[in-house]
Design a protein around this motif. Structure first.
Motif, PDB file in Angstrom:
ATOM      1  N   MET A 285       6.764 -20.902  40.018  1.00 36.80           N
ATOM      2  CA  MET A 285       5.953 -21.002  41.227  1.00 36.80           C
ATOM      3  C   MET A 285       4.572 -21.550  40.896  1.00 36.80           C
ATOM      4  SD  MET A 285       6.622 -17.533  43.382  1.00 36.80           S
ATOM      5  CE  MET A 285       8.261 -16.990  43.807  1.00 36.80           C
ATOM      6  N   ARG A 286       4.095 -22.466  41.712  1.00 34.95           N
ATOM      7  CA  ARG A 286       2.715 -22.893  41.593  1.00 34.95           C
ATOM      8  C   ARG A 286       1.803 -21.813  42.162  1.00 34.95           C
ATOM      9  NH1 ARG A 286       2.960 -29.242  43.547  1.00 34.95           N
ATOM     10  NH2 ARG A 286       4.453 -29.946  41.973  1.00 34.95           N
ATOM     11  N   ALA A 287       0.503 -21.976  41.972  1.00 33.20           N
ATOM     12  CA  ALA A 287      -0.436 -20.943  42.404  1.00 33.20           C
ATOM     13  C   ALA A 287      -1.511 -21.541  43.292  1.00 33.20           C
ATOM     14  CB  ALA A 287      -1.078 -20.280  41.183  1.00 33.20           C
ATOM     15  N   ALA A 288      -2.028 -20.711  44.197  1.00 34.47           N
ATOM     16  CA  ALA A 288      -3.202 -21.051  44.986  1.00 34.47           C
ATOM     17  C   ALA A 288      -4.363 -20.234  44.444  1.00 34.47           C
ATOM     18  CB  ALA A 288      -2.962 -20.732  46.456  1.00 34.47           C
ATOM     19  N   LEU A 289      -5.572 -20.745  44.588  1.00 28.94           N
ATOM     20  CA  LEU A 289      -6.746 -20.041  44.092  1.00 28.94           C
ATOM     21  C   LEU A 289      -7.345 -19.184  45.193  1.00 28.94           C
ATOM     22  CD1 LEU A 289      -8.494 -22.854  42.016  1.00 28.94           C
ATOM     23  CD2 LEU A 289      -6.905 -21.087  41.225  1.00 28.94           C
ATOM     24  N   LEU A 290      -7.777 -17.987  44.829  1.00 32.17           N
ATOM     25  CA  LEU A 290      -8.423 -17.098  45.782  1.00 32.17           C
ATOM     26  C   LEU A 290      -9.862 -17.534  45.979  1.00 32.17           C
ATOM     27  CD1 LEU A 290      -7.120 -13.569  44.723  1.00 32.17           C
ATOM     28  CD2 LEU A 290      -6.312 -15.025  46.586  1.00 32.17           C
ATOM     29  N   GLY A 291     -10.166 -18.071  47.163  1.00 37.41           N
ATOM     30  CA  GLY A 291     -11.516 -18.508  47.457  1.00 37.41           C
ATOM     31  C   GLY A 291     -12.021 -19.461  46.412  1.00 37.41           C
ATOM     32  N   ALA A 292     -13.281 -19.277  46.026  1.00 36.79           N
ATOM     33  CA  ALA A 292     -13.878 -20.121  44.998  1.00 36.79           C
ATOM     34  C   ALA A 292     -13.869 -19.431  43.641  1.00 36.79           C
ATOM     35  CB  ALA A 292     -15.308 -20.480  45.389  1.00 36.79           C
ATOM     36  N   GLY A 293     -13.215 -18.265  43.567  1.00 40.96           N
ATOM     37  CA  GLY A 293     -13.273 -17.473  42.345  1.00 40.96           C
ATOM     38  C   GLY A 293     -12.368 -17.937  41.238  1.00 40.96           C
ATOM     39  N   GLY A 294     -11.428 -18.822  41.531  1.00 42.62           N
ATOM     40  CA  GLY A 294     -10.576 -19.356  40.488  1.00 42.62           C
ATOM     41  C   GLY A 294      -9.464 -18.440  40.039  1.00 42.62           C
ATOM     42  N   VAL A 295      -9.162 -17.387  40.812  1.00 45.19           N
ATOM     43  CA  VAL A 295      -8.062 -16.490  40.458  1.00 45.19           C
ATOM     44  C   VAL A 295      -6.782 -17.022  41.086  1.00 45.19           C
ATOM     45  CG1 VAL A 295      -7.139 -14.149  40.609  1.00 45.19           C
ATOM     46  CG2 VAL A 295      -9.594 -14.514  40.268  1.00 45.19           C
ATOM     47  N   PRO A 296      -5.793 -17.410  40.271  1.00 51.06           N
ATOM     48  CA  PRO A 296      -4.575 -18.017  40.824  1.00 51.06           C
ATOM     49  C   PRO A 296      -3.544 -16.964  41.226  1.00 51.06           C
ATOM     50  CG  PRO A 296      -4.509 -18.110  38.438  1.00 51.06           C
ATOM     51  CD  PRO A 296      -5.806 -17.421  38.802  1.00 51.06           C
ATOM     52  N   VAL A 297      -3.022 -17.087  42.426  1.00 55.80           N
ATOM     53  CA  VAL A 297      -1.954 -16.184  42.861  1.00 55.80           C
ATOM     54  C   VAL A 297      -0.751 -17.019  43.284  1.00 55.80           C
ATOM     55  CG1 VAL A 297      -3.428 -14.277  43.570  1.00 55.80           C
ATOM     56  CG2 VAL A 297      -2.948 -16.101  45.196  1.00 55.80           C
ATOM     57  N   THR A 298       0.431 -16.553  42.943  1.00 51.04           N
ATOM     58  CA  THR A 298       1.629 -17.250  43.389  1.00 51.04           C
ATOM     59  C   THR A 298       1.786 -17.076  44.895  1.00 51.04           C
ATOM     60  OG1 THR A 298       2.837 -15.283  42.620  1.00 51.04           O
ATOM     61  CG2 THR A 298       2.935 -17.251  41.237  1.00 51.04           C
ATOM     62  N   GLY A 299       2.430 -18.058  45.522  1.00 52.33           N
ATOM     63  CA  GLY A 299       2.591 -18.011  46.966  1.00 52.33           C
ATOM     64  C   GLY A 299       3.282 -16.750  47.430  1.00 52.33           C
ATOM     65  N   LEU A 300       4.230 -16.269  46.662  1.00 52.60           N
ATOM     66  CA  LEU A 300       4.896 -15.005  46.951  1.00 52.60           C
ATOM     67  C   LEU A 300       4.441 -13.986  45.914  1.00 52.60           C
ATOM     68  CD1 LEU A 300       6.985 -14.017  49.051  1.00 52.60           C
ATOM     69  CD2 LEU A 300       8.740 -14.323  47.305  1.00 52.60           C
ATOM     70  N   GLY A 301       3.964 -12.849  46.394  1.00 52.48           N
ATOM     71  CA  GLY A 301       3.544 -11.776  45.506  1.00 52.48           C
ATOM     72  C   GLY A 301       4.398 -10.544  45.741  1.00 52.48           C
ATOM     73  N   LEU A 302       4.415  -9.642  44.765  1.00 54.24           N
ATOM     74  CA  LEU A 302       5.173  -8.400  44.902  1.00 54.24           C
ATOM     75  C   LEU A 302       4.229  -7.279  45.306  1.00 54.24           C
ATOM     76  CD1 LEU A 302       7.911  -6.896  44.553  1.00 54.24           C
ATOM     77  CD2 LEU A 302       7.122  -6.291  42.253  1.00 54.24           C
ATOM     78  N   GLY A 303       4.463  -6.705  46.479  1.00 48.03           N
ATOM     79  CA  GLY A 303       3.750  -5.509  46.894  1.00 48.03           C
ATOM     80  C   GLY A 303       4.473  -4.291  46.357  1.00 48.03           C
ATOM     81  N   ALA A 304       3.743  -3.445  45.634  1.00 50.76           N
ATOM     82  CA  ALA A 304       4.397  -2.395  44.857  1.00 50.76           C
ATOM     83  C   ALA A 304       4.374  -1.025  45.510  1.00 50.76           C
ATOM     84  CB  ALA A 304       3.768  -2.320  43.463  1.00 50.76           C
ATOM     85  N   ALA A 305       4.168  -0.957  46.831  1.00 49.43           N
ATOM     86  CA  ALA A 305       4.224   0.349  47.482  1.00 49.43           C
ATOM     87  C   ALA A 305       5.620   0.956  47.408  1.00 49.43           C
ATOM     88  CB  ALA A 305       3.779   0.230  48.936  1.00 49.43           C
ATOM     89  N   ALA A 306       6.642   0.110  47.564  1.00 48.24           N
ATOM     90  CA  ALA A 306       8.013   0.628  47.612  1.00 48.24           C
ATOM     91  C   ALA A 306       8.422   1.290  46.310  1.00 48.24           C
ATOM     92  CB  ALA A 306       8.984  -0.490  47.968  1.00 48.24           C
ATOM     93  N   ILE A 307       8.021   0.708  45.178  1.00 53.51           N
ATOM     94  CA  ILE A 307       8.418   1.329  43.904  1.00 53.51           C
ATOM     95  C   ILE A 307       7.613   2.598  43.642  1.00 53.51           C
ATOM     96  CG2 ILE A 307       9.190  -0.863  42.932  1.00 53.51           C
ATOM     97  CD1 ILE A 307       6.662  -0.794  41.136  1.00 53.51           C
TER      98      ILE A 307
END
Length: 334
Positions: free
Chosen positions: A1-23
């Motif tokens: 997966m490619r990544a998008a950057l969060l704002g101008a901070g340069g933190v890359p996140v994949t388009g799909l993330g795992l929310g870990a509430a269920a585990i």
């Protein structure tokens, strides 16, 4: 997966993330092996953004997520957790089902949006995770504590970012009004909006998403199934963590009829929908099993006929001015 950057901070996140509430035992218990397999499936599918919180299972989600990620190269993934609830030991017995988690009530939550509370919460999270840092820290549900969150908690996060302790900061809520204020009145990198920008409702489109675009900030979308209703609109389905009202259930059933007429499961349309807005950097999917992860990845990567959105609009199920995703999402989102 490619990544998008969060704002101008340069933190890359994949388009799909795992929310870990269920585990962490959201709604029902999840075994240790199943939780580990869920994170492993996410990794094998190319997901590199993982979100957790102390609230999820009274720290169980953080412990399990940290254990599953600890052997991975730290530079290869992005991790977010949250502050605002400090966990304190509790020996009264019982379970935490009143708060939505099928775990023993070994701790109790205490709201704390003070500067000291922020630092203590982050230190405790790092201990549970067994990691030396997290990338993104979010103020978690400051709805009834807004002024303290802006006056004390946010400056503490800003200081942690300036010191290099964390790479990005923001807030995560189930509403858009206060998140919009964070975007306009502070220097957050991103906000996490849960349940307010979905196929079923688009309240965040009024102010939050335009504010993010104007400020060059990012929005992470959670709760794309509105806590279950859009995953399986059947009697007993949940909406905002409670039984879905009959009118919303009927609406979701009508949506399913439209999407399935185009060969698209409703949950696929729900997962893909938020990517239509350019301010959305990542969509979190909650999963409690490896099979659910594999299913979500396949759904978001598959084609979605453009006509499905047209038909939803034609039947009054989707407003005409709402942006929709491309028929085939590019690599930055799948």
């Amino acid at each position: 997966m490619r990544a998008a950057l969060l704002g101008a901070g340069g933190v890359p996140v994949t388009g799909l993330g795992l929310g870990a509430a269920a585990i962490g035992g959201l709604y029902e218990a999840v075994g240790e092996d199943e939780a580990a397999a869920t994170v492993e499936a996410a990794w094998d599918s190319g997901i590199r953004y993982f979100d957790t919180a102390p609230h999820y299972g009274l720290g169980l989600s953080e412990r399990r997520l940290g254990a599953a990620l600890r052997t991975r190269p730290r530079k290869d993934f992005v991790l977010s957790t949250k502050v605002g609830r400090v966990l304190e030991p509790h020996d009264g017995g019982g379970d935490d089902r009143a708060n939505g988690f099928a775990v023993p009530a070994t701790h109790r939550r205490r709201w704390d949006f003070s500067a000291d509370g922020v630092r203590r919460s982050l230190e405790d999270s790092l201990t549970r995770l067994g990691l030396d840092r997290v990338d993104l820290v979010l103020l978690h549900d400051p709805d009834e504590h807004g002024e303290q969150a802006f006056r004390e908690a946010y400056p503490a996060l800003e200081e942690l970012r300036s010191q290099g302790v964390v790479r990005a900061i923001g807030a995560g809520m189930n509403q858009s009004r206060m998140l919009t204020r964070f975007l306009t009145d502070t220097d957050v990198d991103a906000v996490l909006c849960a349940g307010r920008y979905t196929l079923l409702e688009q309240g965040a489109l009024e102010t939050l998403l335009p504010a993010a675009s104007a400020a060059g900030k990012s929005v992470i979308v959670g709760g794309v199934f509105n806590s279950g209703l859009l995953a399986d609109p059947a009697p007993g389905a949940t909406y905002d963590y409670a039984a879905a009202p009959s009118e919303l259930l009927d609406r979701a059933v009508r949506m399913r009829e439209v999407t399935e007429a185009h060969g698209l499961p409703l949950r696929a349309a729900a997962l893909r929908f938020p990517f239509g807005h350019p301010a959305v950097a990542s969509v979190l999917v909650g999963a409690r099993s490896a099979a659910q992860v594999v299913d979500a990845v396949a759904l978001v990567r598959g084609p979605a006929p453009g006509a499905v959105w047209d038909d939803l609009r034609a039947q009054g199920l989707l407003p005409g001015g709402v942006p929709v995703p491309e028929p085939v999402l590019d690599g930055s989102q799948g």
